[in-house]
Design a protein around this motif. Structure first.
Motif, PDB file in Angstrom:
ATOM      1  N   THR A 189       0.809  -1.209   0.000  1.00  9.48           N
ATOM      2  CA  THR A 189       0.000   0.000   0.000  1.00  9.48           C
ATOM      3  C   THR A 189       0.845   1.264   0.000  1.00  9.48           C
ATOM      4  O   THR A 189       0.308   2.369   0.044  1.00  9.48           O
ATOM      5  CB  THR A 189      -0.928  -0.002   1.226  1.00  9.48           C
ATOM      6  N   ILE A 190       2.173   1.110  -0.023  1.00 10.22           N
ATOM      7  CA  ILE A 190       3.088   2.223  -0.252  1.00 10.22           C
ATOM      8  C   ILE A 190       4.106   1.761  -1.280  1.00 10.22           C
ATOM      9  O   ILE A 190       4.233   0.571  -1.559  1.00 10.22           O
ATOM     10  CB  ILE A 190       3.796   2.698   1.033  1.00 10.22           C
ATOM     11  N   GLY A 191       4.843   2.710  -1.874  1.00 10.28           N
ATOM     12  CA  GLY A 191       5.812   2.354  -2.896  1.00 10.28           C
ATOM     13  C   GLY A 191       6.910   1.458  -2.351  1.00 10.28           C
ATOM     14  O   GLY A 191       7.250   1.498  -1.168  1.00 10.28           O
ATOM     15  N   GLY A 192       7.471   0.645  -3.230  1.00 11.22           N
ATOM     16  CA  GLY A 192       8.529  -0.277  -2.836  1.00 11.22           C
ATOM     17  C   GLY A 192       8.209  -1.682  -3.277  1.00 11.22           C
ATOM     18  O   GLY A 192       7.071  -2.017  -3.598  1.00 11.22           O
ATOM     19  N   THR A 207      14.660 -19.295  -8.275  1.00 11.52           N
ATOM     20  CA  THR A 207      13.394 -19.842  -8.757  1.00 11.52           C
ATOM     21  C   THR A 207      12.263 -19.290  -7.918  1.00 11.52           C
ATOM     22  O   THR A 207      12.327 -19.322  -6.683  1.00 11.52           O
ATOM     23  CB  THR A 207      13.397 -21.380  -8.670  1.00 11.52           C
ATOM     24  N   LEU A 208      11.228 -18.771  -8.578  1.00  9.00           N
ATOM     25  CA  LEU A 208      10.023 -18.317  -7.900  1.00  9.00           C
ATOM     26  C   LEU A 208       8.820 -19.023  -8.512  1.00  9.00           C
ATOM     27  O   LEU A 208       8.731 -19.135  -9.743  1.00  9.00           O
ATOM     28  CB  LEU A 208       9.830 -16.807  -8.025  1.00  9.00           C
ATOM     29  N   THR A 209       7.925 -19.473  -7.668  1.00 10.71           N
ATOM     30  CA  THR A 209       6.699 -20.098  -8.133  1.00 10.71           C
ATOM     31  C   THR A 209       5.538 -19.496  -7.364  1.00 10.71           C
ATOM     32  O   THR A 209       5.536 -19.507  -6.136  1.00 10.71           O
ATOM     33  CB  THR A 209       6.723 -21.621  -7.903  1.00 10.71           C
ATOM     34  N   GLY A 210       4.557 -18.953  -8.100  1.00 10.13           N
ATOM     35  CA  GLY A 210       3.405 -18.367  -7.427  1.00 10.13           C
ATOM     36  C   GLY A 210       2.726 -17.343  -8.302  1.00 10.13           C
ATOM     37  O   GLY A 210       2.998 -17.219  -9.499  1.00 10.13           O
ATOM     38  N   ILE A 211       1.836 -16.596  -7.690  1.00  8.46           N
ATOM     39  CA  ILE A 211       1.124 -15.507  -8.352  1.00  8.46           C
ATOM     40  C   ILE A 211       1.684 -14.205  -7.799  1.00  8.46           C
ATOM     41  O   ILE A 211       1.686 -13.989  -6.584  1.00  8.46           O
ATOM     42  CB  ILE A 211      -0.388 -15.605  -8.110  1.00  8.46           C
ATOM     43  N   PHE A 212       2.167 -13.332  -8.691  1.00 13.18           N
ATOM     44  CA  PHE A 212       2.841 -12.106  -8.297  1.00 13.18           C
ATOM     45  C   PHE A 212       1.979 -10.928  -8.734  1.00 13.18           C
ATOM     46  O   PHE A 212       1.783 -10.703  -9.924  1.00 13.18           O
ATOM     47  CB  PHE A 212       4.226 -12.043  -8.938  1.00 13.18           C
ATOM     48  N   THR A 213       1.481 -10.168  -7.761  1.00 19.87           N
ATOM     49  CA  THR A 213       0.488  -9.125  -8.030  1.00 19.87           C
ATOM     50  C   THR A 213       0.958  -7.793  -7.470  1.00 19.87           C
ATOM     51  O   THR A 213       1.266  -7.686  -6.280  1.00 19.87           O
ATOM     52  CB  THR A 213      -0.870  -9.500  -7.405  1.00 19.87           C
ATOM     53  N   GLY A 214       1.006  -6.778  -8.324  1.00 17.20           N
ATOM     54  CA  GLY A 214       1.365  -5.442  -7.882  1.00 17.20           C
ATOM     55  C   GLY A 214       0.355  -4.890  -6.891  1.00 17.20           C
ATOM     56  O   GLY A 214      -0.784  -5.360  -6.794  1.00 17.20           O
ATOM     57  N   GLY A 215       0.758  -3.857  -6.161  1.00 21.22           N
ATOM     58  CA  GLY A 215      -0.070  -3.322  -5.091  1.00 21.22           C
ATOM     59  C   GLY A 215      -0.920  -2.140  -5.503  1.00 21.22           C
ATOM     60  O   GLY A 215      -1.119  -1.860  -6.686  1.00 21.22           O
ATOM     61  N   SER A 216      -1.395  -1.414  -4.500  1.00 16.61           N
ATOM     62  CA  SER A 216      -2.350  -0.331  -4.730  1.00 16.61           C
ATOM     63  C   SER A 216      -1.709   1.049  -4.752  1.00 16.61           C
ATOM     64  O   SER A 216      -2.378   2.038  -5.018  1.00 16.61           O
ATOM     65  CB  SER A 216      -3.433  -0.368  -3.642  1.00 16.61           C
ATOM     66  N   ALA A 217      -0.413   1.146  -4.479  1.00 14.65           N
ATOM     67  CA  ALA A 217       0.285   2.431  -4.461  1.00 14.65           C
ATOM     68  C   ALA A 217       1.220   2.529  -5.660  1.00 14.65           C
ATOM     69  O   ALA A 217       1.568   1.530  -6.298  1.00 14.65           O
ATOM     70  CB  ALA A 217       1.080   2.585  -3.165  1.00 14.65           C
TER      71      ALA A 217
END
Length: 283
Positions: A79-82, A96-106
């Motif tokens: 909810t803040i930048g970063g 290795t990364l496995t999952g769902i990666f979703t940007g935030g609201s800020a």
């Protein structure tokens, strides 16, 4: 499912890093709580990794991966930048990364950022989604290495310029098996190439939806798309827009959209070449 907050900046494996002195395990929701946690354990599986206010946490902070590490978790921008999860890559090294990666609201509330060099693999079933904040990407890539992404990428619905995958860097390569879909009218692209001398190999469909699906603004680059390209439902919501590029080769059919001037492929650069093996259809 337990929510565990970081109590101090430190290593993932250290009990003193966590509230209650409990190192997170599979099924837990893990929140940075304004701290910086180094994921020093090479194979970590949890339900979620976040840097928002979940569980009463302080917004901000984040998690840093080490070379050779593997993280299986859904990752959420805050909810803040970063950035929530960062890897400052090293030449010849990988994660290795496995999952769902979703940007935030800020603004710039990014889920995953990879910088410098090195290679990252996202296993089958992964997904990258733009958030609702401006430039709140699912994945932000500025490395000169290789991203192998096995999953779908979708732009954000609101907020602007929030790509599923924002792929920058010089000499970097994106190898993707999955579908690319543009976001909402005021959102972002499914994937945007914004570096230089890059390469793209995409096996999957590209759809404009309510925004441009794939944006190519990468000088001197080459790319192949094996799959169907379809424009979106609004004006100028192209499947693919070629702003600055080298040579793009498409093996598949291209379809115009239902909106005015919604092209399967829009070519804006006289320096770019597009070769199509397939059929082109208006709407």
């Amino acid at each position: 499912m337990t929510t565990i907050l970081a109590a101090n900046t430190g290593n993932w494996s250290a009990t003193g890093t966590w509230t209650g002195g409990v190192v997170p395990v599979a099924g837990d929701i893990v929140v940075a709580n304004g701290k910086t946690v180094t994921i020093d354990t090479l194979n970590v599986t949890v339900a979620e990794v976040r840097n928002d206010t979940t569980g009463g946490a302080v917004a901000g902070g984040g998690f840093t991966m080490v070379s050779g590490g593997s993280l299986t978790a859904n990752v959420y921008g805050g909810t803040i930048g970063g950035t929530c999860v960062t890897w400052n890559g090293t030449a010849g090294q990988s994660v290795t990364l496995t999952g769902i990666f979703t940007g935030g609201s800020a603004t710039t509330a990014i889920a995953v950022t990879v910088t410098n060099n090195g290679n990252m693999t996202c296993a089958s079933g992964s997904a990258a989604n733009g958030g609702t904040g401006n430039a709140a990407h699912g994945i932000s890539w500025t490395s000169s290495g290789v991203l192998t992404f096995n999953g779908n990428a979708t732009g954000g619905n609101t907020g602007g310029n929030n790509q599923g995958i924002n792929f920058a860097g010089t000499g970097s390569s994106l190898i993707m098996v999955g579908n690319v879909t543009g976001g909402g009218t005021n959102g972002g692209n499914g994937v945007a190439l914004t570096g230089s001398a890059q390469s793209l190999s995409l096996t999957g469909s590209v759809t404009g939806a309510s925004n441009i699906g794939l944006e190519l603004s990468s000088a001197g680059s080459t790319g192949t798309i094996t799959g169907t390209i379809t424009a979106g439902t609004g004006g100028a919501f192209h499947g693919v827009r070629v702003n600055t590029f080298g040579t793009l080769t498409v093996s598949g059919n291209c379809y115009g959209g239902t909106g005015a001037n919604a092209y399967g492929i829009q070519l804006l650069s006289s320096a770019a070449t597009v070769n199509i093996t397939g059929n082109a259809f208006g709407h």
